[in-house]
Write a protein that holds these residues in place. Structure first.
Motif, PDB file in Angstrom:
ATOM      1  N   ALA A  87      44.291  19.807  -9.553  1.00 22.20           N
ATOM      2  CA  ALA A  87      44.671  18.588  -8.833  1.00 22.20           C
ATOM      3  C   ALA A  87      45.906  17.948  -9.456  1.00 22.20           C
ATOM      4  O   ALA A  87      46.795  17.464  -8.741  1.00 22.20           O
ATOM      5  CB  ALA A  87      43.510  17.594  -8.836  1.00 22.20           C
ATOM      6  N   ALA A  88      45.989  17.944 -10.789  1.00 20.86           N
ATOM      7  CA  ALA A  88      47.156  17.369 -11.463  1.00 20.86           C
ATOM      8  C   ALA A  88      48.424  18.141 -11.076  1.00 20.86           C
ATOM      9  O   ALA A  88      49.473  17.537 -10.800  1.00 20.86           O
ATOM     10  CB  ALA A  88      46.956  17.395 -12.978  1.00 20.86           C
ATOM     11  N   TRP A  89      48.336  19.457 -11.062  1.00 24.48           N
ATOM     12  CA  TRP A  89      49.504  20.265 -10.679  1.00 24.48           C
ATOM     13  C   TRP A  89      49.911  19.961  -9.242  1.00 24.48           C
ATOM     14  O   TRP A  89      51.110  19.787  -8.949  1.00 24.48           O
ATOM     15  CB  TRP A  89      49.181  21.751 -10.835  1.00 24.48           C
ATOM     16  CG  TRP A  89      50.384  22.637 -10.625  1.00 24.48           C
ATOM     17  CD1 TRP A  89      51.227  23.110 -11.579  1.00 24.48           C
ATOM     18  CD2 TRP A  89      50.871  23.145  -9.369  1.00 24.48           C
ATOM     19  NE1 TRP A  89      52.217  23.879 -11.005  1.00 24.48           N
ATOM     20  CE2 TRP A  89      52.028  23.913  -9.654  1.00 24.48           C
ATOM     21  CE3 TRP A  89      50.456  23.013  -8.041  1.00 24.48           C
ATOM     22  CZ2 TRP A  89      52.768  24.549  -8.652  1.00 24.48           C
ATOM     23  CZ3 TRP A  89      51.190  23.646  -7.050  1.00 24.48           C
ATOM     24  CH2 TRP A  89      52.328  24.409  -7.354  1.00 24.48           C
ATOM     25  N   LEU A  90      48.944  19.898  -8.340  1.00 25.31           N
ATOM     26  CA  LEU A  90      49.246  19.629  -6.931  1.00 25.31           C
ATOM     27  C   LEU A  90      49.838  18.234  -6.732  1.00 25.31           C
ATOM     28  O   LEU A  90      50.801  18.051  -5.982  1.00 25.31           O
ATOM     29  CB  LEU A  90      47.980  19.786  -6.087  1.00 25.31           C
ATOM     30  CG  LEU A  90      47.501  21.229  -5.888  1.00 25.31           C
ATOM     31  CD1 LEU A  90      46.069  21.248  -5.364  1.00 25.31           C
ATOM     32  CD2 LEU A  90      48.436  21.973  -4.937  1.00 25.31           C
ATOM     33  N   LEU A  91      49.280  17.242  -7.403  1.00 22.62           N
ATOM     34  CA  LEU A  91      49.810  15.880  -7.290  1.00 22.62           C
ATOM     35  C   LEU A  91      51.243  15.817  -7.795  1.00 22.62           C
ATOM     36  O   LEU A  91      52.087  15.125  -7.208  1.00 22.62           O
ATOM     37  CB  LEU A  91      48.936  14.902  -8.080  1.00 22.62           C
ATOM     38  CG  LEU A  91      47.596  14.527  -7.463  1.00 22.62           C
ATOM     39  CD1 LEU A  91      46.707  13.843  -8.499  1.00 22.62           C
ATOM     40  CD2 LEU A  91      47.796  13.617  -6.253  1.00 22.62           C
ATOM     41  N   ARG A  92      51.508  16.536  -8.858  1.00 19.80           N
ATOM     42  CA  ARG A  92      52.862  16.523  -9.426  1.00 19.80           C
ATOM     43  C   ARG A  92      53.870  17.210  -8.520  1.00 19.80           C
ATOM     44  O   ARG A  92      54.974  16.689  -8.308  1.00 19.80           O
ATOM     45  CB  ARG A  92      52.844  17.216 -10.795  1.00 19.80           C
ATOM     46  CG  ARG A  92      54.210  17.320 -11.439  1.00 19.80           C
ATOM     47  CD  ARG A  92      54.163  18.112 -12.729  1.00 19.80           C
ATOM     48  NE  ARG A  92      55.431  18.076 -13.426  1.00 19.80           N
ATOM     49  CZ  ARG A  92      55.686  18.698 -14.562  1.00 19.80           C
ATOM     50  NH1 ARG A  92      54.730  19.432 -15.132  1.00 19.80           N
ATOM     51  NH2 ARG A  92      56.865  18.608 -15.139  1.00 19.80           N
ATOM     52  N   HIS A  93      53.511  18.364  -7.978  1.00 21.44           N
ATOM     53  CA  HIS A  93      54.482  19.193  -7.272  1.00 21.44           C
ATOM     54  C   HIS A  93      54.456  19.019  -5.748  1.00 21.44           C
ATOM     55  O   HIS A  93      55.474  19.291  -5.097  1.00 21.44           O
ATOM     56  CB  HIS A  93      54.254  20.662  -7.618  1.00 21.44           C
ATOM     57  CG  HIS A  93      54.532  20.979  -9.056  1.00 21.44           C
ATOM     58  ND1 HIS A  93      55.795  21.107  -9.573  1.00 21.44           N
ATOM     59  CD2 HIS A  93      53.684  21.163 -10.113  1.00 21.44           C
ATOM     60  CE1 HIS A  93      55.739  21.376 -10.863  1.00 21.44           C
ATOM     61  NE2 HIS A  93      54.472  21.422 -11.222  1.00 21.44           N
ATOM     62  N   ARG A  94      53.323  18.553  -5.209  1.00 21.68           N
ATOM     63  CA  ARG A  94      53.223  18.473  -3.738  1.00 21.68           C
ATOM     64  C   ARG A  94      52.871  17.088  -3.214  1.00 21.68           C
ATOM     65  O   ARG A  94      52.977  16.842  -2.013  1.00 21.68           O
ATOM     66  CB  ARG A  94      52.201  19.507  -3.240  1.00 21.68           C
ATOM     67  CG  ARG A  94      52.605  20.937  -3.568  1.00 21.68           C
ATOM     68  CD  ARG A  94      51.631  21.944  -3.010  1.00 21.68           C
ATOM     69  NE  ARG A  94      51.965  23.303  -3.429  1.00 21.68           N
ATOM     70  CZ  ARG A  94      51.214  24.372  -3.185  1.00 21.68           C
ATOM     71  NH1 ARG A  94      50.071  24.232  -2.502  1.00 21.68           N
ATOM     72  NH2 ARG A  94      51.582  25.561  -3.616  1.00 21.68           N
ATOM     73  N   GLY A  95      52.404  16.214  -4.092  1.00 18.66           N
ATOM     74  CA  GLY A  95      52.125  14.854  -3.651  1.00 18.66           C
ATOM     75  C   GLY A  95      50.679  14.624  -3.251  1.00 18.66           C
ATOM     76  O   GLY A  95      49.883  15.567  -3.137  1.00 18.66           O
ATOM     77  N   TYR A  96      50.361  13.354  -3.015  1.00 17.73           N
ATOM     78  CA  TYR A  96      48.975  12.962  -2.730  1.00 17.73           C
ATOM     79  C   TYR A  96      48.447  13.571  -1.435  1.00 17.73           C
ATOM     80  O   TYR A  96      47.322  14.094  -1.403  1.00 17.73           O
ATOM     81  CB  TYR A  96      48.883  11.439  -2.671  1.00 17.73           C
ATOM     82  CG  TYR A  96      47.520  10.930  -2.239  1.00 17.73           C
ATOM     83  CD1 TYR A  96      46.453  10.908  -3.140  1.00 17.73           C
ATOM     84  CD2 TYR A  96      47.304  10.506  -0.931  1.00 17.73           C
ATOM     85  CE1 TYR A  96      45.208  10.466  -2.745  1.00 17.73           C
ATOM     86  CE2 TYR A  96      46.055  10.059  -0.527  1.00 17.73           C
ATOM     87  CZ  TYR A  96      45.010  10.041  -1.435  1.00 17.73           C
ATOM     88  OH  TYR A  96      43.770   9.603  -1.031  1.00 17.73           O
ATOM     89  N   GLU A  97      49.215  13.491  -0.361  1.00 17.06           N
ATOM     90  CA  GLU A  97      48.726  13.955   0.944  1.00 17.06           C
ATOM     91  C   GLU A  97      48.409  15.443   0.928  1.00 17.06           C
ATOM     92  O   GLU A  97      47.432  15.887   1.544  1.00 17.06           O
ATOM     93  CB  GLU A  97      49.757  13.639   2.035  1.00 17.06           C
ATOM     94  CG  GLU A  97      49.943  12.155   2.320  1.00 17.06           C
ATOM     95  CD  GLU A  97      48.668  11.500   2.826  1.00 17.06           C
ATOM     96  OE1 GLU A  97      47.842  12.199   3.458  1.00 17.06           O
ATOM     97  OE2 GLU A  97      48.491  10.289   2.602  1.00 17.06           O
ATOM     98  N   ALA A  98      49.213  16.217   0.225  1.00 16.82           N
ATOM     99  CA  ALA A  98      49.009  17.669   0.191  1.00 16.82           C
ATOM    100  C   ALA A  98      47.919  18.089  -0.786  1.00 16.82           C
ATOM    101  O   ALA A  98      47.487  19.251  -0.768  1.00 16.82           O
ATOM    102  CB  ALA A  98      50.317  18.369  -0.168  1.00 16.82           C
ATOM    103  N   THR A  99      47.466  17.156  -1.607  1.00 15.61           N
ATOM    104  CA  THR A  99      46.419  17.479  -2.579  1.00 15.61           C
ATOM    105  C   THR A  99      45.060  17.293  -1.911  1.00 15.61           C
ATOM    106  O   THR A  99      44.363  16.296  -2.107  1.00 15.61           O
ATOM    107  CB  THR A  99      46.542  16.594  -3.833  1.00 15.61           C
ATOM    108  OG1 THR A  99      47.859  16.739  -4.375  1.00 15.61           O
ATOM    109  CG2 THR A  99      45.536  17.002  -4.904  1.00 15.61           C
ATOM    110  N   THR A 100      44.676  18.243  -1.096  1.00 17.17           N
ATOM    111  CA  THR A 100      43.390  18.221  -0.416  1.00 17.17           C
ATOM    112  C   THR A 100      42.352  18.980  -1.236  1.00 17.17           C
ATOM    113  O   THR A 100      42.703  19.747  -2.145  1.00 17.17           O
ATOM    114  CB  THR A 100      43.512  18.879   0.966  1.00 17.17           C
ATOM    115  OG1 THR A 100      43.886  20.266   0.785  1.00 17.17           O
ATOM    116  CG2 THR A 100      44.584  18.189   1.811  1.00 17.17           C
TER     117      THR A 100
END
Length: 255
Positions: free
Chosen positions: A47-60
């Motif tokens: 989740a940390a990687w996704l939030l960093r690289h893709r943002g909140y909306e894309a972190t499903t």
């Protein structure tokens, strides 16, 4: 942001391990034993990687599960919702830096001047941010895009950390490092903005962390100021706190 190549990552790791402030930091993903695939820490790391690289909306939850290599439903064995995961990631991004900076300041001599305290805080912040880059960067990049209620709960951890910088700035003002008439709130926010984003552009072959912290301290406090408290001249401008007691009172009101 482009991920550092192998050589850069090795250089970063070497500096973190060898630096005194780096040795005091606690790893965000510290484990007492090897975690089984799909465990809570692996979910948080993804989740940390996704939030960093893709943002909140894309972190499903589906995206998190795919990165971990598990079914989406398995996440709910550990967390009640996506926002429960995000809250923990964002708060941990602040907490690891908070602990590192606190340890660095505690290790200084009791009579350390404000410039030394500022340099120690900046160095510890940067080293910890690099060591736990996905968590700290996720916290910085995603915070503004979180739902209002989630921002509210995560803001508590951020304010606790900001109190450290508030005290550093107040001490510096009382010691004459900050010119009269300068808003201490503005000085604190400038410092936090600088150290937060330095971790985004830092490259080990460009400038060392110690050089960054020394430069930031010199730019903030000036080369020829400090160590000679100036007498107060009337009421302080709004945002310019006159004592630690007033700063503490302000913190108590917020809590």
């Amino acid at each position: 942001m482009k991920k550092p190549d192998g050589a850069s990552l090795k250089a970063q790791t070497a500096q973190i391990v060898s630096h005194p402030a780096g040795r005091r930091a606690k790893p965000a993903g510290a484990r007492n034993k090897i975690e089984q695939p799909g465990g809570a820490r692996q979910i948080l790391d993804a989740a940390a990687w996704l939030l960093r690289h893709r943002g909140y909306e894309a972190t499903t939850t589906r995206a998190i599960a795919e990165r971990v290599g598990i079914k989406a439903g398995s996440i709910y064995h550990h967390f009640s919702s996506k926002d429960a995961i995000v809250e923990q990631v964002v708060n941990e991004g602040v907490r690891v830096v908070h602990e590192s900076v606190t340890a660095a300041l505690d290790a200084l001599p009791a009579k350390a001047n404000p410039r030394s305290r500022l340099q120690a805080a900046i160095t510890a912040h940067l080293l910890s941010s690099l060591e736990h880059s996905d968590y700290t960067s996720a916290c910085i990049r995603a915070f503004a895009f979180l739902p209002a209620e989630l921002r509210k709960t995560c803001r508590l951890e951020r304010r606790r950390y900001e109190d450290i910088w508030r005290e550093i700035v107040v001490d510096a003002a009382e010691a004459g490092y900050i010119p009269e008439g300068v808003s201490l709130d503005a000085a604190r926010l400038m410092l936090l903005g600088a150290v937060n984003w330095a971790g985004e552009w830092y490259r080990p072959n460009r400038v060392s962390i110690d050089q960054i912290s020394a430069s930031f301290a010199k730019l903030t406090f000036g080369p020829n100021r400090g160590d000679k408290p100036k007498p107060a001249k009337g009421p302080a401008p709004r945002g310019q706190i006159g004592s630690k007691r007033m700063a503490a009172a302000s913190r108590n009101q917020r809590s």
